[in-house]
Scaffold this motif. Structure first.
Motif, PDB file in Angstrom:
ATOM      1  N   ALA A 168      46.323  39.545  33.035  1.00  0.00           N
ATOM      2  CA  ALA A 168      47.218  39.732  32.447  1.00  0.00           C
ATOM      3  C   ALA A 168      47.837  41.308  33.204  1.00  0.00           C
ATOM      4  O   ALA A 168      48.797  42.065  33.298  1.00  0.00           O
ATOM      5  N   ASN A 169      47.114  41.888  32.574  1.00  0.00           N
ATOM      6  CA  ASN A 169      47.364  43.744  32.694  1.00  0.00           C
ATOM      7  C   ASN A 169      46.668  44.443  34.153  1.00  0.00           C
ATOM      8  O   ASN A 169      47.900  44.127  34.532  1.00  0.00           O
ATOM      9  N   GLY A 170      45.938  43.536  34.966  1.00  0.00           N
ATOM     10  CA  GLY A 170      45.963  43.790  36.269  1.00  0.00           C
ATOM     11  C   GLY A 170      47.119  42.792  36.880  1.00  0.00           C
ATOM     12  O   GLY A 170      47.806  43.703  37.912  1.00  0.00           O
ATOM     13  N   ALA A 171      47.968  41.785  36.554  1.00  0.00           N
ATOM     14  CA  ALA A 171      49.198  41.585  37.591  1.00  0.00           C
ATOM     15  C   ALA A 171      50.224  42.092  36.833  1.00  0.00           C
ATOM     16  O   ALA A 171      51.238  42.822  37.729  1.00  0.00           O
ATOM     17  N   TYR A 172      50.190  42.887  35.677  1.00  0.00           N
ATOM     18  CA  TYR A 172      51.394  43.981  35.295  1.00  0.00           C
ATOM     19  C   TYR A 172      51.077  45.448  35.901  1.00  0.00           C
ATOM     20  O   TYR A 172      51.878  45.856  36.353  1.00  0.00           O
ATOM     21  N   GLY A 173      49.898  45.973  35.809  1.00  0.00           N
ATOM     22  CA  GLY A 173      49.203  46.679  36.152  1.00  0.00           C
ATOM     23  C   GLY A 173      49.855  47.230  37.581  1.00  0.00           C
ATOM     24  O   GLY A 173      50.175  48.055  38.171  1.00  0.00           O
ATOM     25  N   ILE A 220      37.199  41.714  37.024  1.00  0.00           N
ATOM     26  CA  ILE A 220      37.016  40.508  37.545  1.00  0.00           C
ATOM     27  C   ILE A 220      38.259  40.130  37.189  1.00  0.00           C
ATOM     28  O   ILE A 220      38.717  39.760  38.270  1.00  0.00           O
ATOM     29  N   GLY A 221      38.214  39.652  35.872  1.00  0.00           N
ATOM     30  CA  GLY A 221      40.760  40.003  35.901  1.00  0.00           C
ATOM     31  C   GLY A 221      41.572  40.699  36.280  1.00  0.00           C
ATOM     32  O   GLY A 221      42.073  39.685  36.719  1.00  0.00           O
ATOM     33  N   THR A 222      41.084  41.846  37.070  1.00  0.00           N
ATOM     34  CA  THR A 222      42.488  42.786  37.571  1.00  0.00           C
ATOM     35  C   THR A 222      42.176  42.295  39.237  1.00  0.00           C
ATOM     36  O   THR A 222      42.872  42.497  39.451  1.00  0.00           O
ATOM     37  N   ILE A 223      41.485  41.625  39.301  1.00  0.00           N
ATOM     38  CA  ILE A 223      41.080  40.817  40.860  1.00  0.00           C
ATOM     39  C   ILE A 223      41.946  39.633  41.170  1.00  0.00           C
ATOM     40  O   ILE A 223      42.722  39.759  41.829  1.00  0.00           O
ATOM     41  N   ILE A 224      41.506  39.098  40.046  1.00  0.00           N
ATOM     42  CA  ILE A 224      42.347  37.683  39.618  1.00  0.00           C
ATOM     43  C   ILE A 224      44.393  38.115  39.715  1.00  0.00           C
ATOM     44  O   ILE A 224      45.069  37.751  40.414  1.00  0.00           O
ATOM     45  N   GLY A 225      44.689  38.704  37.981  1.00  0.00           N
ATOM     46  CA  GLY A 225      45.748  38.878  37.845  1.00  0.00           C
ATOM     47  C   GLY A 225      46.941  38.975  39.453  1.00  0.00           C
ATOM     48  O   GLY A 225      47.978  38.368  39.222  1.00  0.00           O
ATOM     49  N   PRO A 226      46.900  40.436  40.441  1.00  0.00           N
ATOM     50  CA  PRO A 226      47.976  40.531  41.132  1.00  0.00           C
ATOM     51  C   PRO A 226      47.572  39.690  42.134  1.00  0.00           C
ATOM     52  O   PRO A 226      48.700  38.927  42.923  1.00  0.00           O
ATOM     53  N   THR A 227      46.488  38.780  42.536  1.00  0.00           N
ATOM     54  CA  THR A 227      46.302  38.077  43.549  1.00  0.00           C
ATOM     55  C   THR A 227      47.333  36.837  43.005  1.00  0.00           C
ATOM     56  O   THR A 227      48.201  35.738  43.776  1.00  0.00           O
TER      57      THR A 227
END
Length: 426
Positions: free
Chosen positions: A213-218, A335-342
């Protein structure tokens, strides 16, 4: 206090300029990319490549530092970051940006690990709390300060890229000329996913989803703002207010989790973050104040989740395993921040810019559901047996490395002095 901080003033100054550059570049790229007509998928992948480079850097950079030394490695990493941001301003090409952003993420991990290990080497158990607080405050101030520079120049010109390069050059100088003794060599980082899951399934799943979530938003918040018709100043305020709201909410939420089952606090905060996200998806407000209020509510809830999940994991771990468990969770978050924006980029293309919050809401709903499910399967740790909540790099964990955990006052009760000598970052 002054006696403890003066010897590390050069390192803290480097930290400030480094994170000013990080904040400025992190917001500038999606805003400029939107202006250039880059697709949501490409803009999401720009965040993905940076996060990938950062996580890889946490594993690889220690070997490079051991070979050439801290000062040379820091100067080299800093020079590469500066070179990359200047090339990004010159080569306005999406393929070039993806490559350059990955290299920047790698080098950012290297510079952060060096600063954090250096600060830890200078810290004692008595000064650790002050140094840790200053370090985290400077990183957050730097990120927000960098973001707030965006409205003061035209993003369509190379000016902000040049300013960013200047900030990175200024970050190199204090450390390069510092008389502080180099710390002990960094040890290789290890990540044992199965051990992390066995220790605390809730923390494992929550950290991965919160990172998503944070990776997508950030990465894509600025893209959302641009696609929703917000101007540069409003986008900067929107992104920054998320951090401020999280800073305000972090400690009250943490103290509450000291007094009741942390899984219920995780579930409640995730539910609030999901509700704010769903409100943005369902109502798609165009009023600036409504967007700011909802985004601030989202940030307050979402940015309080990471430290509570870490605290819950440490409730079930041996005291001496604080650094190992927290460091593993920090990398899992990466690892989660890799998934989020993708995921976020394609979803925004299919469903519109507000669908960014559908990605975050789904992640938070899953955290809520799993935390409640696990609360029925495992008894909570008695309040008297828990570790007290302690501050952490909660608002920007993807900008810190496992080295930062040795600065945490919580680590001083686990023989951090010995760990600082051994440089155990596992």
């Amino acid at each position: 206090m002054r006696r403890n901080l003066l010897p590390i003033l050069a390192l803290l100054t480097s930290t400030l300029f480094l994170f000013l550059g990080n904040g400025l570049q992190g917001l500038l790229l999606p805003v400029r990319g939107s202006l250039e007509g880059y697709s949501n998928e490409i803009l999401g992948l720009i965040g993905t490549t940076w996060a990938t480079g950062f996580v890889v850097g946490c594993f690889v950079a220690p070997n490079l530092v051991r070979r050439i030394g801290h000062v040379r490695a820091f100067a080299g990493f800093g020079a590469l970051i500066c070179l990359n941001v200047l090339l990004t301003g010159l080569l306005v090409d999406q393929t070039a940006w993806l490559i350059l952003r990955a290299v920047t993420g790698f080098c950012t991990a290297g510079t952060s690990m060096i600063i954090e290990s250096w600060l830890n080497e200078r810290a004692t158990n008595e000064s650790r709390g002050a140094i840790f607080s200053f370090y985290i405050s400077i990183t957050l101030f730097g990120v927000v300060g960098g973001q707030m520079m965006v409205p003061f120049a035209d993003v369509a010109t190379p000016v902000l890229f040049m300013i960013c390069g200047i900030l990175y050059c200024l970050a190199i100088i204090p450390t390069a000329v510092s008389k502080a003794a180099s710390p002990q060599p960094l040890k290789r980082v290890r990540l044992d996913l199965m051990a992390l899951y066995r220790n605390s399934p809730v923390s494992f799943v929550a950290i991965l989803l919160v990172g998503t979530a944070n990776g997508a938003y950030g990465t894509l918040a600025a893209v959302f703002g641009a696609r929703a018709g917000l101007d540069q100043a409003t986008i900067a305020v929107m992104v920054s207010i998320t951090i401020f709201a999280g800073a305000i909410a972090q400690f009250p939420a943490g103290r509450l989790s000291d007094r009741m089952d942390r899984r219920f606090v995780l579930a409640a905060l995730s539910g609030l973050a999901a509700a704010a996200g769903l409100a943005l998806v369902l109502f798609q407000p165009h009023n600036v104040y409504a967007i700011i209020i909802l985004v601030a509510s989202y940030g307050a809830a979402a940015n309080a989740l990471y430290p509570i999940a870490v605290a819950h994991a440490n409730d079930h771990a041996a005291p001496e395993d604080f650094v190992k468990v927290s460091g593993g969770l920090l990398l899992l978050f990466g690892i989660g921040t890799i998934i989020g924006p993708t995921l976020g980029g394609p979803v925004m293309t299919w469903l519109g810019p507000y669908a960014l919050f559908a990605v975050t809401a789904l992640s938070h709903i899953l955290v809520t559901a799993y935390a409640i499910f696990r609360s029925k399967r495992r008894a909570p740790v008695p309040v008297e047996d828990r570790d007290s909540y302690a501050g952490s790099p909660a608002l920007a964990p993807s900008l810190t490395t496992p080295e930062s955990l040795l600065l945490n006052p919580r680590a001083s009760t686990d023989g951090a002095g010995d760990q600082a000598q051994e440089r155990q970052t596992t």
